[in-house]
Motif scaffolding. Structure first.
Motif, PDB file in Angstrom:
ATOM      1  N   LEU A 103       0.829  -1.204   0.000  1.00 11.52           N
ATOM      2  CA  LEU A 103       0.000   0.000   0.000  1.00 11.52           C
ATOM      3  C   LEU A 103       0.868   1.260   0.000  1.00 11.52           C
ATOM      4  O   LEU A 103       2.032   1.229   0.389  1.00 11.52           O
ATOM      5  CB  LEU A 103      -0.900   0.007   1.236  1.00 11.52           C
ATOM      6  N   ASN A 104       0.250   2.371  -0.385  1.00 13.87           N
ATOM      7  CA  ASN A 104       0.981   3.643  -0.343  1.00 13.87           C
ATOM      8  C   ASN A 104       0.997   4.184   1.086  1.00 13.87           C
ATOM      9  O   ASN A 104       0.300   3.683   1.969  1.00 13.87           O
ATOM     10  CB  ASN A 104       0.387   4.647  -1.347  1.00 13.87           C
ATOM     11  N   ASP A 105       1.786   5.215   1.307  1.00 16.15           N
ATOM     12  CA  ASP A 105       1.993   5.754   2.658  1.00 16.15           C
ATOM     13  C   ASP A 105       0.698   6.250   3.297  1.00 16.15           C
ATOM     14  O   ASP A 105       0.489   6.075   4.503  1.00 16.15           O
ATOM     15  CB  ASP A 105       3.011   6.894   2.629  1.00 16.15           C
ATOM     16  N   ILE A 106      -0.168   6.863   2.521  1.00 11.56           N
ATOM     17  CA  ILE A 106      -1.431   7.381   3.066  1.00 11.56           C
ATOM     18  C   ILE A 106      -2.294   6.233   3.575  1.00 11.56           C
ATOM     19  O   ILE A 106      -2.852   6.298   4.672  1.00 11.56           O
ATOM     20  CB  ILE A 106      -2.181   8.207   1.994  1.00 11.56           C
ATOM     21  N   GLN A 107      -2.396   5.176   2.771  1.00 17.44           N
ATOM     22  CA  GLN A 107      -3.191   4.018   3.177  1.00 17.44           C
ATOM     23  C   GLN A 107      -2.610   3.365   4.431  1.00 17.44           C
ATOM     24  O   GLN A 107      -3.347   3.008   5.355  1.00 17.44           O
ATOM     25  CB  GLN A 107      -3.252   2.994   2.041  1.00 17.44           C
ATOM     26  N   VAL A 108      -1.297   3.226   4.459  1.00 12.84           N
ATOM     27  CA  VAL A 108      -0.631   2.610   5.611  1.00 12.84           C
ATOM     28  C   VAL A 108      -0.881   3.447   6.864  1.00 12.84           C
ATOM     29  O   VAL A 108      -1.277   2.921   7.914  1.00 12.84           O
ATOM     30  CB  VAL A 108       0.881   2.448   5.352  1.00 12.84           C
ATOM     31  N   ASN A 109      -0.677   4.756   6.760  1.00 13.57           N
ATOM     32  CA  ASN A 109      -0.867   5.632   7.923  1.00 13.57           C
ATOM     33  C   ASN A 109      -2.301   5.597   8.426  1.00 13.57           C
ATOM     34  O   ASN A 109      -2.542   5.630   9.634  1.00 13.57           O
ATOM     35  CB  ASN A 109      -0.450   7.062   7.594  1.00 13.57           C
ATOM     36  N   GLU A 110      -3.252   5.551   7.523  1.00 13.59           N
ATOM     37  CA  GLU A 110      -4.650   5.504   7.939  1.00 13.59           C
ATOM     38  C   GLU A 110      -4.948   4.225   8.726  1.00 13.59           C
ATOM     39  O   GLU A 110      -5.616   4.262   9.761  1.00 13.59           O
ATOM     40  CB  GLU A 110      -5.568   5.604   6.719  1.00 13.59           C
ATOM     41  N   GLN A 111      -4.431   3.108   8.252  1.00  7.33           N
ATOM     42  CA  GLN A 111      -4.651   1.846   8.954  1.00  7.33           C
ATOM     43  C   GLN A 111      -3.924   1.815  10.299  1.00  7.33           C
ATOM     44  O   GLN A 111      -4.482   1.365  11.305  1.00  7.33           O
ATOM     45  CB  GLN A 111      -4.199   0.663   8.084  1.00  7.33           C
ATOM     46  N   ILE A 112      -2.695   2.299  10.335  1.00  9.24           N
ATOM     47  CA  ILE A 112      -1.931   2.335  11.583  1.00  9.24           C
ATOM     48  C   ILE A 112      -2.644   3.214  12.606  1.00  9.24           C
ATOM     49  O   ILE A 112      -2.781   2.844  13.779  1.00  9.24           O
ATOM     50  CB  ILE A 112      -0.485   2.834  11.342  1.00  9.24           C
ATOM     51  N   ASN A 113      -3.123   4.383  12.162  1.00  7.59           N
ATOM     52  CA  ASN A 113      -3.863   5.268  13.069  1.00  7.59           C
ATOM     53  C   ASN A 113      -5.134   4.612  13.577  1.00  7.59           C
ATOM     54  O   ASN A 113      -5.494   4.751  14.746  1.00  7.59           O
ATOM     55  CB  ASN A 113      -4.184   6.597  12.383  1.00  7.59           C
TER      56      ASN A 113
END
Length: 144
Positions: free
Chosen positions: A18-28
């Motif tokens: 996944l791209n960084d935005i998708q990863v950050n959203e899931q991590i958050n």
């Protein structure tokens, strides 16, 4: 495993696809979920045990995004408590496979029962004759 280790494992697995935005959203999302559960009185280890393996969660998230035709939208994983631990809701493909397997098993059981029933019906006269002969011999033996 700590919350930080879990989130790192999840981030590492998600970053592969996944791209960084998708990863950050899931991590958050998962960070917030863990913090909310801890705030409600549960221990960190209980929450992490409930969630399970971060790599499996990442795989489910990636599969969910791929099923959407790469048109990303927020993926939420719902957990249910069961006797053997917590598990993520199944995707429609997994459910179809599971129901297909159940249908095949039921069909085989019905077929076997039909064959056994026909066999018993076919052998019923012989079973009755054998039972009568054994009954007669037992009566003769008791009479002596």
């Amino acid at each position: 495993m700590t919350k930080q280790e879990f989130l790192y494992a999840l981030e590492t697995a998600l970053s592969e696809e996944l791209n960084d935005i998708q990863v950050n959203e899931q991590i958050n999302y998962y960070r917030q979920y863990i913090e909310e559960q801890i705030a409600s009185g549960r221990s960190e280890s209980e929450v992490l045990e409930e969630l399970g393996d971060a790599r499996i969660i990442a795989h489910n998230i990636i599969d969910g995004i791929e099923e959407e035709g790469n048109a990303y939208r927020r993926t939420t994983v719902t957990y249910t408590t069961g006797d053997e631990g917590d598990e993520a809701d199944l995707t429609w493909k997994a459910k179809a496979k599971m129901y297909g397997t159940i249908a095949i098993i039921i069909a085989v059981v019905v077929l076997v029962l039909a064959l056994v029933t026909r066999l018993i019906i076919w052998m019923l006269p012989a079973i009755i004759v054998i039972a009568v002969v054994l009954w007669i011999f037992s009566k003769r033996r008791d009479g002596r």
